[in-house]
Structures are given as C-alpha cells and as structure tokens.
Design a protein around this motif. Structure first.
Motif, short mmCIF file in Angstrom:
data_model
loop_
_atom_site.label_atom_id
_atom_site.label_comp_id
_atom_site.label_asym_id
_atom_site.label_seq_id
_atom_site.Cartn_x
_atom_site.Cartn_y
_atom_site.Cartn_z
N SER A 16 53.52 32.35 72.91
CA SER A 16 54.46 31.05 73.07
C SER A 16 55.19 30.73 71.73
O SER A 16 56.15 30.17 71.73
N LYS A 17 54.53 31.11 70.67
CA LYS A 17 55.02 30.65 69.27
C LYS A 17 56.44 31.43 69.04
O LYS A 17 57.27 31.11 68.56
N LEU A 18 56.51 32.63 69.62
CA LEU A 18 57.71 33.62 69.15
C LEU A 18 58.72 33.66 70.27
O LEU A 18 59.69 34.02 70.17
N PHE A 19 58.09 33.32 71.61
CA PHE A 19 58.93 33.47 72.63
C PHE A 19 59.10 32.35 73.58
O PHE A 19 58.28 31.39 73.78
N GLU A 20 60.45 32.24 74.20
CA GLU A 20 60.67 31.00 75.13
C GLU A 20 60.20 31.29 76.43
O GLU A 20 59.60 32.36 76.67
N ASN A 21 60.32 30.33 77.26
CA ASN A 21 59.40 30.50 78.58
C ASN A 21 59.88 31.70 79.29
O ASN A 21 58.70 32.17 79.74
N ASP A 22 60.98 32.21 79.32
CA ASP A 22 61.18 33.12 80.48
C ASP A 22 60.57 34.43 79.70
O ASP A 22 60.01 35.28 80.77
N ARG A 44 62.21 37.07 63.50
CA ARG A 44 63.38 36.91 62.31
C ARG A 44 64.14 35.46 62.88
O ARG A 44 64.57 34.79 62.17
N GLU A 45 64.37 35.44 64.46
CA GLU A 45 64.88 34.45 64.87
C GLU A 45 64.45 33.11 64.64
O GLU A 45 65.04 32.06 64.40
N LYS A 46 62.97 33.08 64.83
CA LYS A 46 62.45 31.91 64.74
C LYS A 46 62.26 31.36 63.24
O LYS A 46 62.25 30.32 62.85
N ALA A 47 62.02 32.44 62.52
CA ALA A 47 61.66 32.25 60.92
C ALA A 47 63.00 31.46 60.50
O ALA A 47 62.60 30.68 59.48
N LYS A 48 64.05 31.65 60.72
CA LYS A 48 65.17 30.89 60.35
C LYS A 48 64.96 29.28 60.45
O LYS A 48 65.44 28.62 59.75
N PHE A 49 64.27 28.77 61.35
CA PHE A 49 64.10 27.47 61.42
C PHE A 49 62.94 26.71 60.66
O PHE A 49 62.96 25.69 60.46
N PHE A 50 62.42 27.57 60.04
CA PHE A 50 61.39 27.28 59.00
C PHE A 50 61.51 27.56 57.30
O PHE A 50 60.53 27.28 56.69
N HIS A 51 62.85 27.80 57.21
CA HIS A 51 63.07 28.25 55.75
C HIS A 51 63.12 26.79 55.10
O HIS A 51 63.42 25.81 55.33
N PRO A 52 62.32 26.93 53.80
CA PRO A 52 62.25 25.70 52.79
C PRO A 52 63.69 24.93 52.67
O PRO A 52 63.95 23.90 52.56
N ASP A 53 64.99 25.86 52.69
CA ASP A 53 66.03 25.15 52.78
C ASP A 53 66.53 24.33 53.76
O ASP A 53 67.00 23.26 53.54
N GLU A 66 56.44 24.87 55.89
CA GLU A 66 55.66 25.99 55.45
C GLU A 66 54.42 26.40 56.21
O GLU A 66 54.08 27.60 56.58
N LYS A 67 53.78 25.27 56.74
CA LYS A 67 52.76 25.49 57.70
C LYS A 67 53.11 25.94 58.99
O LYS A 67 52.64 27.09 59.58
N GLN A 68 54.26 25.70 59.61
CA GLN A 68 54.92 26.23 60.78
C GLN A 68 55.22 27.67 60.54
O GLN A 68 54.99 28.22 61.53
N PHE A 69 55.77 27.97 59.41
CA PHE A 69 56.14 29.29 59.00
C PHE A 69 54.73 30.34 59.19
O PHE A 69 55.05 31.29 59.71
N LYS A 70 53.86 29.81 58.54
CA LYS A 70 52.52 30.50 58.22
C LYS A 70 51.89 30.62 59.99
O LYS A 70 51.53 31.61 60.20
N ASP A 71 52.00 29.52 60.56
CA ASP A 71 51.60 29.80 62.13
C ASP A 71 52.34 30.70 62.73
O ASP A 71 52.07 31.87 63.49
N LEU A 72 53.75 30.96 62.40
CA LEU A 72 54.64 32.00 63.03
C LEU A 72 54.27 33.26 62.68
O LEU A 72 54.32 34.20 63.48
N ASN A 73 53.93 33.39 61.61
CA ASN A 73 53.82 34.64 60.51
C ASN A 73 52.41 34.99 61.22
O ASN A 73 52.28 36.41 61.61
#
Length: 257
Positions: A16-22, A44-53, A66-73
């Motif tokens: 669920s962290k990496l993929f949308e519902n469908d 890669r698509e989701k990681a864009k949303f968690f970049h520190p910038d 950073e926490k959300q990025f770690k969860d995603l990773n």
C-alpha cells in the motif's frame, strides 16, 4: 526485516505504501506478477514527494518527510526481498494467512467457536462428523482461518459458472426458467433441489450440470496454490485426507449444488 519475520500485514502495508488502490488490488493476490522494475519504478515515483527540498518549498517538517521516506524505502526493500526469494513465498503466505485476522465488520455467521481475544478466528473444536468440502475441511482441520475460508469461497463463487448458466448453455433451462426457480426457492433449498421440485430439471440433469461445473477448470484448490497459501504438494496431501474423511460420510453429502 527478515523474510521469516514477515506477516501478511507487513506485506499489505508495504504494497500500500508503493501502489495506489488499483495496483494494490491487482498484486494483493497475484504477488508473483510483481516484478523488480515495477517496484523500483513505483518507489522512484513516490520518493519524489518525500525529498527534503519539498519541506523547504511547502514549509513542512523535514524530519517527518525523512521518516516517511524511510518507511517507503523499507517497504520497497520488503517487496524486493520477497521477489528475489521466490522459494520463501509459499512459506510466507502459508504462515501469514494464518495470522491474518477477520475484519471487524464481517457480520457473516459461520457458527464458529472462538475466544473473543483470538484475532485469528481459527476453529477451536473437533472436525465435524459429516461430509466436508475442501475449504471446510481445511478450516475445521485448523489449516486455514475464517478469513481464508471466506476468501476461498468468494473466489470460487466469482470464478465458477452458476448452475443456472450451465443449464441455459446446455439447453436444459431458459432464462425464464432460471428466474422462476430463483423466485420459488425455499429457505436453505439449493438451486438444483428447487428445479427438481418444480419439475424443470431431473435429478440426472442436475448431476450432469454439477459434473460440468466441477470440470470448468477452477477447482477451489487452485485458490490456495495460486495465492501461495499451500504448495501443490501440501494441497494434494490435504485432499487425500479430506477424501478419507468423507468416505465415512458419503451418504450425508448434499446434492443439487
């Protein structure tokens, strides 16, 4: 996290962290279709949303990103590890399906014996002294819990053609006949029983339809193998045990579908 420590919930969360519902629905029961590049691309698509910038641009909390990025990773690594270790899939799903609890809003009554604190809803009693279909036998033998029982029956219901459909296909009933049967069915009466009672089918007709239905290449055992709940070897083992059990109660087997 080591594969041996994973549960079905870990798998669902990672997905669920990496993929949308469908896509989540697509892979939840077809994990073997998930490929390494598919996971990496989603990451890669989701990681864009968690970049520190983004925290600077949007005025958000950099530590939270950073926490959300770690969860995603972590989720990405869980899925990649599973894909890379195909031999562990059957073990994972067999174990984790047993750990998968029934949703609280499941109101269907399967006449279960359970403790209120038992999240898994496994059968607590002895195997009933009656003829049992495969999913029932696995459930009452404590091989699967109620969730998997419901999932398997739902799968079969969706994939196997109805008795009425087969009867129409073989010119044994018309659409109007099927409607008449459904209208006049008594409580707990099966479709075939009603059809025979109304004189629209004979017992031989019903047996022929049931034989055709059984051979439509979607035996319920396929559900357990396709979803890596049981290996084919394990499935064959339990089918043999089910047959031995049912030999004692063949006279109690319900007919008419």
């Amino acid at each position: 996290m080591e594969i041996d420590e994973l549960t079905y919930e870990d798998f669902k969360i990672a997905l669920s962290k990496l993929f949308e519902n469908d896509h989540y629905k697509k892979y939840i029961y077809n994990f073997r279709e998930l490929e390494i590049e598919t996971v990496r691309r989603a990451f890669r698509e989701k990681a864009k949303f968690f970049h520190p910038d983004r925290a600077v641009i949007l005025g958000g909390d950099e530590k939270e990103l950073e926490k959300q990025f770690k969860d995603l990773n972590d989720s990405c690594q869980i899925l990649l590890n599973l894909i890379n270790d195909k031999n562990s899939l059957s073990k994972l799903f067999y174990k984790s399906f047993q750990e998968y609890s029934v949703k609280k809003n499941d109101k269907r009554d399967f006449n279960l014996k359970k403790d209120d604190n038992d999240k898994n809803f496994f059968w607590k009693g002895a195997v009933p002294s009656r003829f049992l279909r495969l999913s029932e036998f696995l459930y009452y033998s404590k091989i699967i819990d109620r969730t998997v029982l419901v999932e398997s029956l739902t799968w079969q219901f969706k994939n196997r053609p109805r008795i009425g459909e087969i009867a129409i296909e073989n010119d044994l009933l018309t659409n109007n006949d099927v409607i008449e049967i459904l209208k006049n069915a008594k409580a707990s009466e099966r479709f075939g029983e009603t059809a025979v009672r109304l004189g629209l089918l004979t017992t031989n007709n019903v047996n022929l339809i049931l034989f055709k239905q059984k051979n439509y290449n979607c035996p319920i055992g396929s559900f357990f193998v396709e979803n890596s709940i049981l290996s084919q070897h394990m499935l064959n083992h339990y089918i043999d045990k089910q047959k031995k059990h049912n030999q004692k109660y063949e006279g109690s087997a319900k007919q008419y579908g």
